[in-house]
Design a protein around this motif. Structure first.
Motif, PDB file in Angstrom:
ATOM      1  N   UNK A 439       0.833  -1.195   0.000  1.00  0.00           N
ATOM      2  CA  UNK A 439       0.000   0.000   0.000  1.00  0.00           C
ATOM      3  C   UNK A 439       0.877   1.257   0.000  1.00  0.00           C
ATOM      4  N   UNK A 440       0.572   2.160  -0.880  1.00  0.00           N
ATOM      5  CA  UNK A 440       1.318   3.411  -0.944  1.00  0.00           C
ATOM      6  C   UNK A 440       0.765   4.383   0.090  1.00  0.00           C
ATOM      7  N   UNK A 441       1.525   5.426   0.350  1.00  0.00           N
ATOM      8  CA  UNK A 441       1.064   6.455   1.280  1.00  0.00           C
ATOM      9  C   UNK A 441      -0.227   7.064   0.741  1.00  0.00           C
ATOM     10  N   UNK A 442      -1.201   7.205   1.606  1.00  0.00           N
ATOM     11  CA  UNK A 442      -2.508   7.697   1.175  1.00  0.00           C
ATOM     12  C   UNK A 442      -2.409   9.100   0.599  1.00  0.00           C
ATOM     13  N   UNK A 443      -3.117   9.297  -0.534  1.00  0.00           N
ATOM     14  CA  UNK A 443      -3.151  10.630  -1.136  1.00  0.00           C
ATOM     15  C   UNK A 443      -4.458  11.351  -0.810  1.00  0.00           C
ATOM     16  N   UNK A 444      -5.179  10.838   0.198  1.00  0.00           N
ATOM     17  CA  UNK A 444      -6.409  11.483   0.635  1.00  0.00           C
ATOM     18  C   UNK A 444      -6.073  12.818   1.297  1.00  0.00           C
ATOM     19  N   UNK A 445      -6.838  13.845   0.952  1.00  0.00           N
ATOM     20  CA  UNK A 445      -6.703  15.118   1.659  1.00  0.00           C
ATOM     21  C   UNK A 445      -7.494  15.038   2.961  1.00  0.00           C
ATOM     22  N   UNK A 446      -7.222  15.960   3.854  1.00  0.00           N
ATOM     23  CA  UNK A 446      -7.960  16.004   5.124  1.00  0.00           C
ATOM     24  C   UNK A 446      -9.455  16.183   4.854  1.00  0.00           C
ATOM     25  N   UNK A 447      -9.788  17.006   3.898  1.00  0.00           N
ATOM     26  CA  UNK A 447     -11.196  17.263   3.567  1.00  0.00           C
ATOM     27  C   UNK A 447     -11.872  15.996   3.049  1.00  0.00           C
ATOM     28  N   UNK A 448     -11.161  15.224   2.209  1.00  0.00           N
ATOM     29  CA  UNK A 448     -11.732  13.975   1.675  1.00  0.00           C
ATOM     30  C   UNK A 448     -11.951  12.951   2.784  1.00  0.00           C
ATOM     31  N   UNK A 449     -10.988  12.851   3.701  1.00  0.00           N
ATOM     32  CA  UNK A 449     -11.130  11.914   4.826  1.00  0.00           C
ATOM     33  C   UNK A 449     -12.331  12.288   5.679  1.00  0.00           C
ATOM     34  N   UNK A 450     -12.471  13.578   5.954  1.00  0.00           N
ATOM     35  CA  UNK A 450     -13.600  14.037   6.769  1.00  0.00           C
ATOM     36  C   UNK A 450     -14.926  13.774   6.068  1.00  0.00           C
ATOM     37  N   UNK A 451     -14.935  13.924   4.753  1.00  0.00           N
ATOM     38  CA  UNK A 451     -16.160  13.691   3.998  1.00  0.00           C
ATOM     39  C   UNK A 451     -16.559  12.222   4.040  1.00  0.00           C
ATOM     40  N   UNK A 452     -15.579  11.313   3.861  1.00  0.00           N
ATOM     41  CA  UNK A 452     -15.859   9.872   3.939  1.00  0.00           C
ATOM     42  C   UNK A 452     -16.366   9.498   5.327  1.00  0.00           C
ATOM     43  N   UNK A 453     -15.722  10.034   6.345  1.00  0.00           N
ATOM     44  CA  UNK A 453     -16.133   9.740   7.715  1.00  0.00           C
ATOM     45  C   UNK A 453     -17.526  10.290   7.989  1.00  0.00           C
ATOM     46  N   UNK A 454     -17.801  11.457   7.465  1.00  0.00           N
ATOM     47  CA  UNK A 454     -19.111  12.084   7.675  1.00  0.00           C
ATOM     48  C   UNK A 454     -20.228  11.236   7.070  1.00  0.00           C
ATOM     49  N   UNK A 455     -19.984  10.675   5.884  1.00  0.00           N
ATOM     50  CA  UNK A 455     -21.000   9.818   5.255  1.00  0.00           C
ATOM     51  C   UNK A 455     -21.309   8.603   6.142  1.00  0.00           C
ATOM     52  N   UNK A 456     -20.257   7.995   6.669  1.00  0.00           N
ATOM     53  CA  UNK A 456     -20.441   6.803   7.503  1.00  0.00           C
ATOM     54  C   UNK A 456     -21.149   7.139   8.811  1.00  0.00           C
ATOM     55  N   UNK A 457     -20.743   8.236   9.447  1.00  0.00           N
ATOM     56  CA  UNK A 457     -21.350   8.618  10.725  1.00  0.00           C
ATOM     57  C   UNK A 457     -22.824   8.955  10.540  1.00  0.00           C
ATOM     58  N   UNK A 458     -23.127   9.693   9.481  1.00  0.00           N
ATOM     59  CA  UNK A 458     -24.520  10.080   9.222  1.00  0.00           C
ATOM     60  C   UNK A 458     -25.393   8.846   8.993  1.00  0.00           C
ATOM     61  N   UNK A 459     -24.893   7.916   8.165  1.00  0.00           N
ATOM     62  CA  UNK A 459     -25.676   6.710   7.888  1.00  0.00           C
ATOM     63  C   UNK A 459     -25.858   5.874   9.149  1.00  0.00           C
ATOM     64  N   UNK A 479     -17.615   8.341  -6.070  1.00  0.00           N
ATOM     65  CA  UNK A 479     -17.756   8.303  -4.607  1.00  0.00           C
ATOM     66  C   UNK A 479     -17.555   6.881  -4.085  1.00  0.00           C
ATOM     67  N   UNK A 480     -18.057   5.889  -4.818  1.00  0.00           N
ATOM     68  CA  UNK A 480     -17.864   4.491  -4.408  1.00  0.00           C
ATOM     69  C   UNK A 480     -16.371   4.145  -4.350  1.00  0.00           C
ATOM     70  N   UNK A 481     -15.628   4.581  -5.363  1.00  0.00           N
ATOM     71  CA  UNK A 481     -14.188   4.316  -5.380  1.00  0.00           C
ATOM     72  C   UNK A 481     -13.489   4.985  -4.196  1.00  0.00           C
ATOM     73  N   UNK A 482     -13.895   6.207  -3.932  1.00  0.00           N
ATOM     74  CA  UNK A 482     -13.290   6.951  -2.826  1.00  0.00           C
ATOM     75  C   UNK A 482     -13.589   6.262  -1.484  1.00  0.00           C
ATOM     76  N   UNK A 483     -14.846   5.848  -1.277  1.00  0.00           N
ATOM     77  CA  UNK A 483     -15.234   5.195  -0.019  1.00  0.00           C
ATOM     78  C   UNK A 483     -14.559   3.835   0.128  1.00  0.00           C
ATOM     79  N   UNK A 484     -14.426   3.119  -0.984  1.00  0.00           N
ATOM     80  CA  UNK A 484     -13.805   1.798  -0.935  1.00  0.00           C
ATOM     81  C   UNK A 484     -12.339   1.902  -0.514  1.00  0.00           C
ATOM     82  N   UNK A 485     -11.620   2.841  -1.084  1.00  0.00           N
ATOM     83  CA  UNK A 485     -10.209   3.006  -0.731  1.00  0.00           C
ATOM     84  C   UNK A 485     -10.055   3.493   0.708  1.00  0.00           C
TER      85      UNK A 485
END
Length: 523
Positions: A439-459, A479-485
């Motif tokens: 696995x390579x170092x994640x290229x997720x931005x802080x905003x993207x991580x927060x958005x993925x977490x927000x979707x999960x918490x809300x659901x 969005x599916x690709x982003x959430x899967x990674x």
């Protein structure tokens, strides 16, 4: 005490005196005890070798005519001579032990402990000796009925026996009963244990003297006796001592030299145990006996050591992942599960190591007698889980190729079950490609991580955090690709290492979970 108590007493390995490791010494028997023990030990090794090679020996003796009437007097003389040697050796051992101050002290402490039906006496804990003589500290069979748990793991295939497959069924049974189980759990082979005993004794001494560990014997529901050690760090108010880590070792691992070192260094309270048939534990490591063993260990932690289920982390390495997931599937409220270098299904590992022509027999043997299917077990546990993959693993991968690592398949099976609408065919393909290399170092931005977490918490807050979680039904492909990674990285960590190296402390952490105010809702 009569001399018989000394003749048939347990072998003494070490007397603890609180000295640091370089000064520790094994118990040194006197000349008489040493001579008697050497003869008996040699005969024991010869017996073990004869047991494993008995078909060849019997065939050789038969061809030489040793089973005809004329040869019986010769065999009788040999038997009588061996018996006489054994009797003389036993007597010399008893005399030597009687003259030893350390051995006499150990025997007095042991008799006192048996009279009190406990080994809590500090006098007994000063000694390391054959664990078969150690008193039972905790008996699952004696606990209240409402505290006993009925395990729901089916490790043996049900169904009627078919005449057409009878030869394969018989061959599978013979294979498992003779060499198969020993191949899967080499740590249960007595010759290997004898070779490793000095290292095991030294490892126990470190746990007991340096880490203030206490050794306990636990009796399972099927009457096996399980060798355990407990390191209590609850008094360390600045550490992780309020959390108990229960460690399940690999197929040739022992708690004395195993994975306990990592959580101990992080100041967790830690409970280690040996599989049935390993070192001080009795029985054989069949799945039925192993699941009863881990259940007894967890009950001991709750009922006698006083830990709440929610304060327990289950940590398994390699084949110990099966034991860990058995416990997790029956104690669903544990704080988390950590699986290091673990596979999805032992069948796929066994098939690659046996000739293709025997695949039918291998499948029957595994499914009937050693069905270690971690993917199925993982679906029964809905709590936080962390998987650690060794990128240079040579045991659960073929020819060290990372894309064949069975941890990949376990990870994907967990994610696909828990998030079926996110891990669709396209996302499984992308994740498989991602797992084909470190696995390579994640290229997720802080905003993207927060958005993925927000979707999960809300659901989870709206629908409950039950699995399978049906989030993602109306998500776009992007969005599916982003959430899967995102979910893959939250559940899996890479460790650049081979299979057997110690896990560094920075890789051991409480598994990630979706934070919600409602907590878990189980279906």
């Amino acid at each position: 005490m009569s001399i018989l108590n000394y003749i048939f007493g347990p072998k003494l390995y070490m007397e603890y005196k609180g000295v640091p490791e370089p000064q520790r010494k094994m118990y040194e028997p006197g000349a008489a005890e040493k001579f008697g023990d050497q003869i008996l030990s040699t005969l024991s090794v010869m017996w073990n070798i004869s047991y494993y090679t008995s078909p060849l020996i019997i065939t050789f003796l038969y061809r030489r005519g040793y089973f005809v009437a004329e040869s019986m007097p010769t065999l009788a003389k040999i038997t009588t001579s061996v018996g006489l040697i054994v009797m003389i050796s036993l007597f010399m051992r008893g005399i030597g032990r009687l003259q030893s101050r350390a051995y006499s002290s150990m025997m007095k402490a042991l008799e006192q402990a048996k009279a009190n039906k406990t080994c809590g006496d500090a006098d007994l804990r000063r000694f390391d000796f054959e664990f078969s003589a150690w008193p039972v500290d905790f008996d699952v069979g004696s606990t209240d009925d409402d505290k006993k748990k009925s395990l729901n793991v089916n490790s043996r295939r049900s169904g009627s026996l078919k005449i057409a497959t009878l030869p394969c069924e018989l061959a599978a049974y013979l294979a498992i009963s003779t060499f198969g189980l020993s191949m899967m759990y080499p740590g249960s082979v007595k010759l290997l244990q004898k070779f490793m005993r000095p290292m095991l004794i030294s490892g126990r001494a470190k746990l007991i003297e340096d880490d203030n560990g206490l050794r306990y014997k636990i009796k399972t529901i099927d009457s096996n006796e399980i060798d355990t050690v407990f390191v209590d760090n609850r008094n360390d108010n600045i550490g992780n001592g309020k959390t108990l880590v229960i460690c399940s070792e690999g197929n040739a691992g022992f708690y004395e030299i195993g994975i306990m070192a990592t959580p101990i260094a992080l100041k967790y309270s830690v409970l280690g145990w040996n599989h049935p048939g390993f070192e001080g534990s009795t029985g054989k490591p069949y799945p039925e006996q192993d699941r009863n063993a881990i259940d007894a260990v967890v009950q001991f932690a709750i009922q006698q050591l006083g830990f709440a289920v929610e304060d327990i982390i289950l940590y398994g390495w390699s084949i110990g992942g099966f034991s860990t997931l058995v416990a997790a599937s029956n104690y669903a409220g544990v704080k988390g599960v950590i699986l290091d270098a673990t596979f999805d299904d032992v069948l796929y590992l066994a098939e690659t190591r046996m000739p293709t022509s025997l695949s039918g027999i291998v499948k029957i043997a595994i499914r009937n007698y050693c069905n270690l299917n971690n993917s199925e077990l993982a679906m029964k546990y809905h709590g936080p889980i962390l998987l650690i993959r060794r990128t240079e693993d040579e045991i659960i991968a073929e020819d060290n190729r990372i894309e064949t690592n069975r941890g990949n398949f376990l990870t994907l099976s967990v994610l696909k079950y828990r998030y079926p609408n996110i891990f669709r065919a396209a996302q499984i393909g992308k994740a498989t490609n991602m797992l084909s290399k470190p696995l390579e170092v994640s290229n997720f931005t802080v905003a993207e991580e927060k958005l993925c977490m927000s979707r999960l918490i809300t659901y989870a807050s709206d629908q409950g955090k039950s699995f399978p979680m049906l989030i993602g039904e109306d998500y776009s492909e992007e969005v599916l690709n982003q959430m899967a990674m995102f979910l893959l990285r939250k559940h899996l960590r890479d460790f650049s290492s081979t299979h057997c190296s110690q896990l560094p402390g920075e890789f051991f952490s409480i598994p990630w979970d979706i934070p919600t105010e409602h907590g878990f809702v189980f279906t």
